[in-house]
Design a protein around this motif. Structure first.
Motif, mmCIF file in Angstrom:
data_model
loop_
_atom_site.group_PDB
_atom_site.id
_atom_site.type_symbol
_atom_site.label_atom_id
_atom_site.label_comp_id
_atom_site.label_asym_id
_atom_site.label_seq_id
_atom_site.Cartn_x
_atom_site.Cartn_y
_atom_site.Cartn_z
ATOM 1 N N ALA A 71 1.353 -10.985 -0.603
ATOM 2 C CA ALA A 71 1.984 -11.507 0.593
ATOM 3 C C ALA A 71 3.333 -10.622 0.487
ATOM 4 O O ALA A 71 3.828 -9.959 1.632
ATOM 5 C CB ALA A 71 2.862 -12.885 0.147
ATOM 6 N N GLU A 72 3.956 -10.265 -0.502
ATOM 7 C CA GLU A 72 4.914 -9.479 -0.626
ATOM 8 C C GLU A 72 4.718 -7.957 -0.147
ATOM 9 O O GLU A 72 5.499 -7.406 0.506
ATOM 10 C CB GLU A 72 5.815 -9.448 -1.966
ATOM 11 N N LEU A 73 3.643 -7.575 -0.426
ATOM 12 C CA LEU A 73 3.319 -6.140 -0.065
ATOM 13 C C LEU A 73 2.941 -6.223 1.260
ATOM 14 O O LEU A 73 3.393 -5.125 1.926
ATOM 15 C CB LEU A 73 1.713 -5.956 -0.878
ATOM 16 N N CYS A 74 2.301 -7.199 2.034
ATOM 17 C CA CYS A 74 2.107 -7.123 3.424
ATOM 18 C C CYS A 74 3.527 -7.104 4.045
ATOM 19 O O CYS A 74 3.862 -6.433 5.206
ATOM 20 C CB CYS A 74 1.519 -8.292 3.664
ATOM 21 N N LEU A 75 4.591 -7.753 3.523
ATOM 22 C CA LEU A 75 5.908 -7.909 4.245
ATOM 23 C C LEU A 75 6.503 -6.559 4.065
ATOM 24 O O LEU A 75 7.055 -6.126 5.074
ATOM 25 C CB LEU A 75 6.860 -8.936 3.344
ATOM 26 N N PHE A 76 6.204 -5.971 3.076
ATOM 27 C CA PHE A 76 6.876 -4.539 2.867
ATOM 28 C C PHE A 76 6.066 -3.491 4.030
ATOM 29 O O PHE A 76 6.977 -2.727 4.612
ATOM 30 C CB PHE A 76 6.589 -3.634 1.566
ATOM 31 N N LEU A 77 5.110 -3.474 4.074
ATOM 32 C CA LEU A 77 4.281 -2.779 4.999
ATOM 33 C C LEU A 77 4.670 -3.216 6.661
ATOM 34 O O LEU A 77 4.886 -1.905 7.416
ATOM 35 C CB LEU A 77 2.564 -2.802 4.768
ATOM 36 N N GLU A 78 4.675 -4.308 6.727
ATOM 37 C CA GLU A 78 5.050 -4.750 7.996
ATOM 38 C C GLU A 78 6.439 -4.406 8.512
ATOM 39 O O GLU A 78 6.600 -3.708 9.385
ATOM 40 C CB GLU A 78 4.623 -6.243 8.058
#
Length: 380
Positions: A71-78
């Motif tokens: 979840a946090e990785l996707c937030l960073f990427l987005e």
């Protein structure tokens, strides 16, 4: 619709947004960081993110990372994609890092994972001139020699090899069994003797490369995981790769959408803003709805993966990758159409968003492959 984030996640997203607006929020800043778009990865900006601890968001704490989940990785990427941060090396880095984390030896983990946190770039090489979607058809060979292996062959479309410390190479070590058997992963320093890295010019700038191996010797400890188990090791990382690309394109689609709305609310023709005409207003409504659906899908799949460690979700991850990449391309194309001639002008940026989205339906598994995976998951 309000996003269901924790206070910590909200603060994380806000911090990334503020950083991107400050450091790369204008075309002039991005041009300075990327040599006018020729190099989509800025070592300078990447180093600043490393200092903030962001690059290690999903790296285990034992290696200096934050140890957070999908979840946090996707937030960073987005959010970095939305902020147009030129850090193209991060995606291949985190994909490679996950493979080392799962299958690497302790020395490999120490070198690679701690390097990621410090701002080092990693690459992974699967494709060959005759093996793209069909990875099992690859022919680059690694043959046993006393104390190690000798690699010969060509790889292609290897993103970020020219700026990476290592390439995670997938090579054939045996011709026995099925085409997916006899594949092995190797940790190859990009400065290894017998390896030549040659850039491929694309409309997206200098990002991908051909790799030529000529009697390139690798010691036994270069093997990542188990000899002959390269295919199963690759499959175990597909969730991550697809979710990384989905999150990146979700952020890019949001950027294209917001830039389009900003333009059509200001641009006037026939005495009023062009966005008030029904033809454009309805298209904006459709895209906004599709973006909300894509965001909910990415968020839900990311949370599901975090709640079920070790479980593969090939259908859901493929759905996320398919939806977000196709949507990003559609939104960028619509943006160009609504902006008219200005959509093609480099000063406005929509043309560069289109360039980055078009290829997203090809790399990391084409849209056709994703549809095939989804269809097969229903027994078809």
């Amino acid at each position: 619709m309000p996003r269901a984030l924790t206070d910590e996640q909200r603060d994380f997203v806000d911090a990334i947004g503020e950083f991107c607006r400050r450091e790369c929020g204008t075309k002039q800043q991005r041009d300075a960081l990327t040599d006018h778009g020729r190099h989509p990865h800025s070592r300078e900006l990447y180093a600043r993110m490393a200092e903030l601890g962001w690059l290690g968001v999903s790296i285990p704490q034992d290696y200096g990372g934050a140890g957070r989940g999908m979840a946090e990785l996707c937030l960073f990427l987005e959010e970095t994609a939305y902020g147009r941060a030129p850090i193209s090396g991060f995606a291949t880095t985190i994909i490679s890092a996950a493979a080392y984390e799962k299958f690497g030896s302790e020395p490999q983990k120490r070198e690679v994972l701690s390097g990621v946190v410090r701002g080092r770039v990693e690459a992974i090489s699967m494709s060959e001139p005759g093996a793209g979607s069909d990875v099992g058809a690859l022919r680059c060979r690694a043959e046993r020699r006393p104390g190690g292996w000798v690699v010969n062959g060509q790889k292609t479309w290897c993103s970020n090899a020219h700026i990476a410390d290592h390439v995670l190479l997938v090579a054939r070590t045996s011709g026995e069994g099925t085409k997916h058997e006899g594949l092995t992963q190797f940790m190859v320093p990009t400065g290894a003797e017998g390896l030549r890295i040659s850039g491929i010019d694309t409309m997206g700038g200098r990002e991908v490369n051909d790799l030529y191996f000529t009697d390139c010797f690798l010691p036994d400890d270069a093997v990542v995981g188990t000899v002959g188990a390269g295919w199963s090791q690759l499959v175990s990382g597909l969730n991550l790769e697809r979710m990384i690309l989905a999150a990146l394109m979700l952020g890019t689609a949001r950027r294209a959408f917001d830039d389009t709305v900003s333009y059509i609310t200001q641009r006037e023709q026939f005495g009023r803003p062009v966005g008030t005409f029904q033809a454009l207003r309805h298209r904006i409504a459709d895209m906004a709805t599709e973006l909300e659906c894509a965001r909910l899908l990415v968020d839900d799949v990311a949370r599901t993966i975090d709640a079920n460690p070790g479980v593969l979700f090939p259908r859901e991850a493929s759905m996320a990758k398919l939806k977000c990449t196709e949507l990003a391309k559609h939104v960028a194309l619509e943006g160009m159409q609504m902006m008219g001639g200005y959509g093609y002008a480099t000063d406005y940026g929509m043309e560069s968003l289109l360039r980055s989205t078009v290829v997203s339906t090809v790399y990391g598994g084409t849209s056709e492959i994703q549809r095939d995976i989804i269809g097969k998951s229903y027994g078809l």
